[in-house]
Scaffold this motif. Structure first.
Motif, mmCIF file in Angstrom:
data_model
loop_
_atom_site.group_PDB
_atom_site.id
_atom_site.type_symbol
_atom_site.label_atom_id
_atom_site.label_comp_id
_atom_site.label_asym_id
_atom_site.label_seq_id
_atom_site.Cartn_x
_atom_site.Cartn_y
_atom_site.Cartn_z
ATOM 1 N N CYS A 39 0.837 -1.192 0.000
ATOM 2 C CA CYS A 39 0.000 0.000 0.000
ATOM 3 C C CYS A 39 0.872 1.242 0.000
ATOM 4 O O CYS A 39 2.000 1.209 0.494
ATOM 5 C CB CYS A 39 -0.886 -0.012 1.249
ATOM 6 N N CYS A 43 -1.998 3.318 7.258
ATOM 7 C CA CYS A 43 -3.004 3.754 8.231
ATOM 8 C C CYS A 43 -2.740 3.133 9.604
ATOM 9 O O CYS A 43 -2.437 1.935 9.707
ATOM 10 C CB CYS A 43 -4.400 3.384 7.748
ATOM 11 N N CYS A 46 -4.415 -0.086 10.573
ATOM 12 C CA CYS A 46 -4.301 -1.183 9.615
ATOM 13 C C CYS A 46 -2.905 -1.783 9.577
ATOM 14 O O CYS A 46 -2.748 -2.998 9.522
ATOM 15 C CB CYS A 46 -4.686 -0.676 8.228
ATOM 16 N N ASN A 117 -8.082 3.364 -1.349
ATOM 17 C CA ASN A 117 -7.824 4.556 -0.531
ATOM 18 C C ASN A 117 -7.950 5.829 -1.371
ATOM 19 O O ASN A 117 -7.816 6.928 -0.843
ATOM 20 C CB ASN A 117 -6.461 4.471 0.162
HETATM 21 S S1 SF4 Z 1 -6.507 0.815 5.249
HETATM 22 FE FE1 SF4 Z 1 -6.091 0.647 3.066
HETATM 23 S S2 SF4 Z 1 -4.978 2.532 2.678
HETATM 24 FE FE2 SF4 Z 1 -4.827 2.265 4.825
HETATM 25 S S3 SF4 Z 1 -2.903 1.125 5.144
HETATM 26 FE FE3 SF4 Z 1 -4.602 -0.357 5.059
HETATM 27 S S4 SF4 Z 1 -4.588 -1.025 2.981
HETATM 28 FE FE4 SF4 Z 1 -3.465 0.926 3.014
#
Ligand code: SF4
Ligand code: SAM
Length: 348
Positions: A39, A43, A46, A117
């Protein structure tokens, strides 16, 4: 002795694999595929800042992902969502969208979509639309640039907002996903709802789930949506509506804006009894439940033969192991993640 014999599927034409029904009589019609665990954001809920990603050599090729998705479509999956990691950072991803769009044209799939995202939408929105994608989910937890940077660590709010503009201009229906984070965006969720509805967008608020070690204490992030909802009632009049998108959100209509607002509450309300979905990772591992460790390796079955029969057999066997529900808990005794796997492995 009385032995229950499953009925023979006599109506099924030869060559059509049996549909996927689990032991709790749930039909599996929705597949989410994480096409990469990588990514361009990090986040805080995450990922940790220093994530170790899978070696590229372990990934399924785009052709293998196509074959896997097509096998599920042949077995009755009607809705396919590509996710990640960030699906739009996988090199060549539009080739996969383009080849999968044949299942929309043939009627095998009702919907091909993605969760993103938004950072790459400026580049890809028009192409997605021309591949038959109609609706997309864009994750956005705040409208404040500094807070956005703090939550995503690497993201740029202006780029994401420009991506949403591009998606709307291309004719895609956008739904916003916002994760409720205690002490971070809880004071702003009402504004986010008003902003989304002002742009004609649906919005769903999601409870944070205990997936993966993120180098922080989950208890600090967790905010039950019962609290969010009762705070929102101070500003909005919400009426329950029977709107379904095939996902687990429960929707209300906000009277003041006329817009739709969804709540996804895996922690406070268990929606497993109607679960219709399974998830595949970018290495071909099938997870029958987001909230359990049990999984099946489909990559070996895929690579063992040019015929899809071993793959169908592996999928059938795995579906018999789909559990009744998840065991997520966030409380003071469970500060560790319930599962070591990050959300980016299986997708949201
Ligand atoms: S929520 Fe989506 S954008 Fe954010 S780190 Fe995880 S995978 Fe990446
Ligand atoms: C893992 S992301 C993958 C797709 C894309 N990168 C994005 O952010 O939309 C999918 C969704 O999962 C959500 N998510 C990630 N980790 C989560 C967690 N621990 N609990 C709840 N939602 C989470 C994200 O906010 C996002 O809406």
């Amino acid at each position: 002795m009385n032995v229950a014999v499953p009925p023979l599927d006599l109506d099924r034409p030869a060559g059509h694999p049996a549909p996927l029904i689990d032991l709790f009589a749930r039909a599996i019609t929705y597949l989410r595929v994480s096409v990469t665990d990588r990514c361009d954001f990090r986040c805080v809920y995450c990922m940790s800042e220093n994530m170790a990603f899978l070696p590229r050599a372990d990934l399924l090729s785009l052709e293998e992902l196509d074959r896997l998705c097509s096998a599920f479509a042949a077995k009755g999956v009607r809705k396919l969502r590509l996710t990640g990691g960030e699906p739009l950072v996988r090199r060549g991803i539009m080739t996969l969208f383009s080849s999968l769009s044949r299942h929309l044209r043939s009627g095998a799939l009702d919907e091909l979509t993605l969760t993103t995202n938004g950072s790459q939408l400026g580049k890809y929105a028009a192409d997605l639309k021309s591949c038959g994608v109609e609706r997309i989910n864009v994750s956005l937890d705040t409208l404040e640039p500094d807070k956005f940077r703090a939550i995503t660590r690497w993201g740029d709010l202006a780029q994401v907002l420009a991506g949403i503009d591009a998606a709307q201009a291309a004719g895609l229906k956008v739904k916003i996903n916002a994760v409720a984070l205690k002490g971070v965006n809880d004071d702003e969720l009402g504004d986010l709802v008003a902003w989304a509805h002002g742009r004609g967008l649906d919005i769903t608020i999601i409870e944070v789930m205990p997936l993966g070690d993120i180098g922080d204490d989950r208890l600090g992030q967790y905010l039950p949506l019962s609290i969010v909802r009762s705070r929102l009632t101070e500003r909005f009049t919400m009426e329950d509506i029977d709107y379904k998108t095939g996902g687990p959100a429960r929707y209300v209509r906000v009277q003041e804006t006329g817009g739709r607002l969804g709540f996804i509450t895996p922690m406070t309300h268990n929606f497993c009894e109607s679960c219709n979905r399974v998830r595949i990772t970018c290495t071909g591992t099938l997870y029958m439940c987001l909230g359990q460790e049990d999984a099946a390796d489909l990559r070996s079955a895929l690579r063992s033969s040019e015929s899809n029969e071993p793959l169908y057999a592996a999928i059938d066997e795995a579906i018999t192991r789909k559990p009744k529900g998840h065991d997520f808990v966030i409380d003071r005794r469970h500060k560790r993640p319930a599962l070591s796997r990050h959300m980016s492995v299986t997708g949201g």
